[in-house]
Design an enzyme around this catalytic site. Sequence first.
Site, PDB file in Angstrom:
ATOM      1  CG  PHE A 126      42.880  51.477 -32.529  1.00 56.13           C
ATOM      2  CD1 PHE A 126      42.395  52.228 -33.593  1.00 56.13           C
ATOM      3  CD2 PHE A 126      43.427  50.237 -32.803  1.00 56.13           C
ATOM      4  CE1 PHE A 126      42.458  51.744 -34.903  1.00 56.13           C
ATOM      5  CE2 PHE A 126      43.494  49.752 -34.109  1.00 56.13           C
ATOM      6  CZ  PHE A 126      43.012  50.510 -35.160  1.00 56.13           C
ATOM      7  CD  GLU A 153      48.589  50.000 -26.312  1.00 56.07           C
ATOM      8  OE1 GLU A 153      49.305  49.179 -26.914  1.00 56.07           O
ATOM      9  OE2 GLU A 153      47.533  49.682 -25.715  1.00 56.07           O
ATOM     10  CB  SER A 203      44.020  41.231 -33.437  1.00 57.92           C
ATOM     11  OG  SER A 203      44.867  40.761 -32.391  1.00 57.92           O
ATOM     12  CB  CYS A 258      35.471  43.710 -36.118  1.00 57.40           C
ATOM     13  SG  CYS A 258      34.076  44.077 -35.029  1.00 57.40           S
ATOM     14  CD  GLU A 352      40.357  42.448 -38.605  1.00 54.05           C
ATOM     15  OE1 GLU A 352      39.222  42.895 -38.370  1.00 54.05           O
ATOM     16  OE2 GLU A 352      41.073  41.934 -37.732  1.00 54.05           O
TER      17      GLU A 352
END
Length: 461
Positions: A126, A153, A203, A258, A352
């Site tokens: 996303f 989504e 992830s 990231c 994270e």
Amino acid sequence: MQSPLDGSVIATVAMGTAAQLDEAVKAAHEAFTHWSKAPIKERVQVFFKYKQLLERDMDALSKLIQTENGKTYDEAKAEIEKAIELTEFACSLPQLVQGEVMEVSKGVECRTEKVPIGVVASIVPFNFPAMVPNWTIPNAIALGNAMIIKPSELVPLTMVRIAVLLKEAGLPDGVFNIINGDREIVEAICDNPGIEAVSFVGSTKVAKIVYSRSTSHYKRCLALGGAKNHLLVMPDANPAMTASNITASMSGCAGQRCMAASAMVAVGSVDHIIQKLCEDAGKIVPGKNLGAVISKQAKERIEKYITEAEQQGAKILLDGRHATVEGKEGGYYVGPTLIDHVTPDMAVAKEEIFGPVLAIMRSNTVDEAIAIENANPYGNAASVFTQSGAVARYVAEKASAGMIGVNIGVPVPREPFSFGGWNESRFGVGDITGKSSIEFWTKLKKTTIKWNPEAGVNWTS
């Protein structure tokens, strides 16, 4: 789906099914038959046009990304600019995939060529609705493959617009296919026998699952996971440059990337730099130069990390909890947050967070700082801020990360250099962009040829 900016409903998108995925794969296989046979110099013409269309529609695309993702307009525009750079690289592929020919024996020649692998899939996150998809779309398709792409989504609208632009650019029907969905569709992509390769960005937890599931079906897979990027700050670092770089790194895209700075290791006496960092970060204001996080659940999760660190004894230097924006009280905002005296065992130091939060740890020596960085399981990026070339080289050699920065908060390589981390930030071989990606999207065909029967015969011929 809701806009993170104010919580308003902006669209309804139907979730795909495994049966619809089968239909998309069938269409992709039919298109691949013709697309793969077109010379690569013809295929890249689509992407010359696509680049122009991205430039033409930059404003509209930026506004769409801002609405469905929540980032600032300037951040959304930067995404499109990066997508353009990625597309420019794809246009250069005819010069990079030339095969080799050599006479290996009298009258015998060997030649190699890179050929497309078939129908491939790209599962994207996303946080970058345009940039990350364009890590894979131009290269994979220009190299002759047909693609199935599954957007998050949470941000499906930008992908539809990209598909429209690709069609306008001349891409034949069936070469590029969108399937919306969640876990069910991801699993179906991994299992589908008609898909030869899968790329994933998300992830680490899910990256491991996608990699294991895809490769168990004998697909090639490159799955990029999360990160906990460490920035080592030395006492001799330039205060202004260091503070501005770290602030931008930890707060850009609301920390939802990231490559964001999420852990800083202060080496020795650097309080003057931390003070400057607090001043710069304090100028980052939600709703102005700081966008929203993706959802209410994300906001709650981020704030929970901050509260837990405070309860464990860390010191909150700048608190972004409970941020609101006037007129957008339904939006999901977290202000820039700096947490000092964090210890490596705290969750805020290890996990994270994916928010505008920087955990500051303390060390006495550069070796202690490197040990902290090396102990984290991820390996996307590490940076050092110093004016010493010797220290910079030492850290670059010792840090356990695939992308290293010196006085740079977000050390993302530019094309043609490739993007990819180490350790639990990447599963699979190679990188997802740049020259390294060519090997992932193609397979090597070797041909040995002999025409003249008069040539002498020996063991090599």
